[in-house]
Design a protein around this motif. Structure first.
Motif, PDB file in Angstrom:
ATOM      1  N   LEU A   1      27.215  43.419  37.828  1.00  0.00           N
ATOM      2  CA  LEU A   1      28.443  42.425  38.331  1.00  0.00           C
ATOM      3  C   LEU A   1      27.675  41.312  39.365  1.00  0.00           C
ATOM      4  O   LEU A   1      28.160  39.875  39.250  1.00  0.00           O
ATOM      5  CB  LEU A   1      29.387  42.938  38.925  1.00  0.00           C
ATOM      6  CG  LEU A   1      30.342  44.136  38.116  1.00  0.00           C
ATOM      7  CD1 LEU A   1      31.280  44.724  38.760  1.00  0.00           C
ATOM      8  CD2 LEU A   1      31.184  42.973  36.976  1.00  0.00           C
TER       9      LEU A   1
ATOM     10  N   LEU B   1      29.765  34.187  35.251  1.00  0.00           N
ATOM     11  CA  LEU B   1      31.217  35.022  34.936  1.00  0.00           C
ATOM     12  C   LEU B   1      32.184  33.822  35.338  1.00  0.00           C
ATOM     13  O   LEU B   1      32.844  33.483  34.788  1.00  0.00           O
ATOM     14  CB  LEU B   1      31.293  35.986  35.949  1.00  0.00           C
ATOM     15  CG  LEU B   1      32.721  36.966  35.573  1.00  0.00           C
ATOM     16  CD1 LEU B   1      32.775  37.187  34.163  1.00  0.00           C
ATOM     17  CD2 LEU B   1      32.534  38.292  36.666  1.00  0.00           C
TER      18      LEU B   1
ATOM     19  N   VAL C   1      36.280  41.997  41.543  1.00  0.00           N
ATOM     20  CA  VAL C   1      35.671  40.829  40.914  1.00  0.00           C
ATOM     21  C   VAL C   1      36.458  40.276  39.915  1.00  0.00           C
ATOM     22  O   VAL C   1      36.684  38.839  40.063  1.00  0.00           O
ATOM     23  CB  VAL C   1      34.282  41.358  40.403  1.00  0.00           C
ATOM     24  CG1 VAL C   1      33.800  40.014  39.375  1.00  0.00           C
ATOM     25  CG2 VAL C   1      33.117  41.636  41.190  1.00  0.00           C
TER      26      VAL C   1
ATOM     27  N   VAL D   1      34.804  41.320  32.725  1.00  0.00           N
ATOM     28  CA  VAL D   1      34.302  42.087  33.879  1.00  0.00           C
ATOM     29  C   VAL D   1      34.073  43.712  33.334  1.00  0.00           C
ATOM     30  O   VAL D   1      33.106  44.225  33.658  1.00  0.00           O
ATOM     31  CB  VAL D   1      35.216  42.004  34.884  1.00  0.00           C
ATOM     32  CG1 VAL D   1      34.733  43.001  36.141  1.00  0.00           C
ATOM     33  CG2 VAL D   1      35.488  40.811  35.230  1.00  0.00           C
TER      34      VAL D   1
ATOM     35  N   VAL E   1      35.329  46.548  40.023  1.00  0.00           N
ATOM     36  CA  VAL E   1      35.607  45.565  38.612  1.00  0.00           C
ATOM     37  C   VAL E   1      36.619  44.839  39.211  1.00  0.00           C
ATOM     38  O   VAL E   1      36.881  43.658  38.698  1.00  0.00           O
ATOM     39  CB  VAL E   1      35.716  46.547  37.554  1.00  0.00           C
ATOM     40  CG1 VAL E   1      36.550  45.836  36.550  1.00  0.00           C
ATOM     41  CG2 VAL E   1      34.131  46.994  36.992  1.00  0.00           C
TER      42      VAL E   1
ATOM     43  N   ALA F   1      30.550  45.667  33.100  1.00  0.00           N
ATOM     44  CA  ALA F   1      30.225  46.855  33.705  1.00  0.00           C
ATOM     45  C   ALA F   1      29.827  48.014  32.885  1.00  0.00           C
ATOM     46  O   ALA F   1      28.936  48.871  33.021  1.00  0.00           O
ATOM     47  CB  ALA F   1      31.458  47.270  34.507  1.00  0.00           C
TER      48      ALA F   1
ATOM     49  N   LEU G   1      27.871  37.467  38.854  1.00  0.00           N
ATOM     50  CA  LEU G   1      28.997  36.754  39.582  1.00  0.00           C
ATOM     51  C   LEU G   1      28.783  35.268  40.060  1.00  0.00           C
ATOM     52  O   LEU G   1      29.569  34.323  40.074  1.00  0.00           O
ATOM     53  CB  LEU G   1      29.065  37.653  40.617  1.00  0.00           C
ATOM     54  CG  LEU G   1      30.452  37.484  41.592  1.00  0.00           C
ATOM     55  CD1 LEU G   1      31.614  37.422  40.676  1.00  0.00           C
ATOM     56  CD2 LEU G   1      30.193  38.365  42.797  1.00  0.00           C
TER      57      LEU G   1
ATOM     58  N   THR H   1      33.114  51.754  41.731  1.00  0.00           N
ATOM     59  CA  THR H   1      32.738  50.941  40.617  1.00  0.00           C
ATOM     60  C   THR H   1      34.173  50.411  40.046  1.00  0.00           C
ATOM     61  O   THR H   1      34.227  49.046  39.748  1.00  0.00           O
ATOM     62  CB  THR H   1      31.911  51.756  39.585  1.00  0.00           C
ATOM     63  OG1 THR H   1      30.789  52.197  40.182  1.00  0.00           O
ATOM     64  CG2 THR H   1      31.490  50.499  38.520  1.00  0.00           C
TER      65      THR H   1
END
Lengths: 302, 268
Positions: B64, B72, B167, B122, B164, B126, B68, B160
């Motif tokens: 991520l 993304l 983000v 996302v 997710v 992940a 990022l 986590t």
């Protein structure tokens, strides 16, 4: 209630520019209405206002008997300027997505309606190839099929035969007449007089944002009050008719009068040989140009 | 309408291409790390990456952090910028609106589709990173928090998942800006680039000492705060601020998008 499209003082200004200057459209149920005008005369802006794409600066729109445009649009099918679809999807998928997007597209009848519409416009044979691979004529037909999906009461078409070959133009024209005879009102914009003359029962002419003429096609193409005579004996005929002759050239005479049969009897009785004799009718083109010209002079004087 | 927009999104080859690229970048990083065993020195490179070699379970968070800064937001901006402007450019917008589809409804459906794309992106990043992390690296050791203590498996899974979501929420801010620009212009490219330009500007200012006074209000200021989820205990301060700040951006730009789109003359 026979008004299908009625506008009162429909006006659109873009800043200082007046695109549509307060027009009163009157399209009646069952009409095949031809909306004529040069490019830039305000036709497309008017159509976009009727369809809720452009917000009018002032004026009222009544569509299918209601002022609530979204309600009326459920029963309207439209092709505005070029047809458009998602190029990477097939024609059928495009129709399915469009039908599923809005109200009134019953899911159970969707496939059948899509097949019917494609059949109507002569695209019943299309396969799964993407619309990207279609010719302009096929896209034009697909656009028309999309407009016909829910059996609209009013069809609004902007230059519907654009990109079609003569055979295609004829097919589409026949389809429109058939639909019209089955009860669909047709509002068609075009800059081609011949197309409107071949299809429409009623015309409106736009010139520089104004509706300069709106009437039944028949009334516009009515007799001019003169009779056209062709004869090898022009001098003899002219002498016989005297002051009734409005114009003469070569083998052709224009005679003031409303009775072709009577005139024929007079000429033949006097021994004038007649090749051709008929009431002169207004040419649509002349009427339209005259209306636009008169409006131009008024605008120039003001 | 929402179903139609989702169908349009997921039937477009471009959507899958951009998702594949998003997954490919962390995969490449993982591949190089696993074959060379050269970890970035702690404190350099994307967050978590230095710790990944010793524990592969951290790789989703590291992945991520890798996508990022640019990948993304770029992907989200392209999809959101495409939403209205793309239909306008293709000419299909006028047919949707005369169908008739209400403008508010259309905008909402587009927003849902963009959110679905963001979440897909996302989660895919992940999930693929989780698979790579456990396959390529040793993941048997308990997950170390950035504070030095160990996290239980449940704890790390939850954190986590929260990362997710955080983000994803940060990306919704980007989506809102791009969606607004998408209602302003008929060019999907201009809308996407406009949103990206705003992010680049924001990133530059965040790194600028002299711009300290505006820093707390910049859209990218708290993006990396998801790292704090892996501290023990979780450091909530920046996470909460980031969530609220993104909320303001989302609300402002979505309102602007709505106000602009519902009153606009569609001339495309």
């Amino acid at each position: 209630m026979t008004g299908v499209v009625r506008t009162t003082g429909l006006l659109k200004r873009y800043g200082p520019l007046t695109a549509v200057g307060g027009i009163d459209l009157d399209v009646r149920a069952g009409d095949r209405y031809g909306f004529l005008g040069a490019n830039g005369s305000g036709k497309t802006t008017t159509i976009r206002m009727l369809l809720g794409l452009v917000h009018p600066t002032a004026g009222q729109i009544e569509l299918l008997g209601t002022h609530r445009l979204p309600d009326a649009l459920r029963q309207v099918g439209a092709v505005v300027e070029q047809p458009a679809s998602y190029g990477h999807l097939s024609g059928r998928t495009n129709l399915r997505l469009l039908d599923a997007s809005g109200p009134g597209g019953d899911r159970r009848t969707r496939s059948a309606r899509i097949d019917d519409a494609l059949e109507l416009v002569g695209l019943g044979w299309i396969d799964r190839r993407p619309v990207r691979a279609y010719s302009l004529g096929m896209r034009q037909r697909l656009g028309l099929a999309a407009a016909l999906l829910r059996r609209p009461r009013l069809l609004v078409l902007d230059e519907p035969t654009n990109g079609l070959d003569p055979q295609g133009i004829r097919e589409i024209r026949e389809l429109l007449v058939r639909l019209n005879e089955a009860g669909t009102t047709i509002f068609l914009s075009s800059h081609l007089l011949s197309e409107v003359a071949a299809l429409c029962t009623r015309v409106g002419v736009m010139d520089r944002g104004r509706l300069v003429l709106q009437d039944q096609l028949e009334a516009l193409g009515g007799p001019t009050g003169r009779i056209e005579v062709r004869t090898p004996d022009v001098a003899q005929a002219a002498a016989l008719l005297g002051r009734a002759v409005a114009a003469a050239d070569g083998t052709r005479l224009l005679v003031t009068g409303h009775d072709p049969a009577g005139l024929n009897a007079v000429l033949v009785g006097a021994g004038v040989r007649v090749e051709h004799l008929a009431a002169e009718r207004h040419e649509l083109e002349d009427v339209v140009l005259a209306a636009a010209g008169a409006a131009g002079e008024r605008a120039g004087a003001a | 309408m929402i179903a139609v927009e989702l169908a349009k999104l997921y039937r477009r080859p471009r959507t899958w291409l951009s998702l594949a690229l998003l997954v490919a970048l962390p995969a490449m990083v993982a591949f190089f790390l696993a074959t060379t065993d050269i970890a970035p020195r702690p404190g350099t490179g994307p967050a978590f990456l230095s710790a990944v070699l010793s524990n592969g379970a951290l790789f989703p968070a590291a992945a991520l952090a890798i996508v990022l800064p640019l990948f993304l937001p770029l992907a989200v901006a392209v999809v959101a910028g495409e939403s209205i402007a793309g239909e306008a450019q293709d000419g299909t917008l006028r047919y949707l609106l005369t169908r008739p589809v209400g403008r508010t409804r259309l905008l909402l459906a587009k927003l849902v589709a963009v959110m679905a794309f963001t979440l897909t992106a996302v989660v895919l990043v992940a999930a693929s990173a989780h698979v790579l992390g456990t396959q390529l690296f040793d993941a048997s050791a308990p997950l170390p928090s950035t504070s030095g203590t160990s996290l239980t498996t449940t704890q790390s899974t939850w954190r986590t998942a929260l990362a997710v979501l955080y983000v994803g929420w940060s990306m919704l801010g980007v989506a809102a800006v791009a969606l607004f620009l998408s209602t302003v212009t008929d060019s999907p490219l201009a809308a996407a680039l406009g949103a990206v330009a705003l992010l680049v500007a924001s990133t530059v200012l965040v790194g600028l000492e002299a711009a300290q006074s505006v820093r707390p209000y910049l859209p990218t200021r708290y993006w990396l705060a998801f790292v704090d989820l892996f501290r023990d205990p979780v450091l909530w301060r920046d996470l909460v601020r980031g969530t609220l700040l993104q909320g303001v951006y989302v609300a402002v730009f979505l309102t602007a998008a709505w106000a602009n789109f519902t009153t606009k003359d569609v001339a495309s």
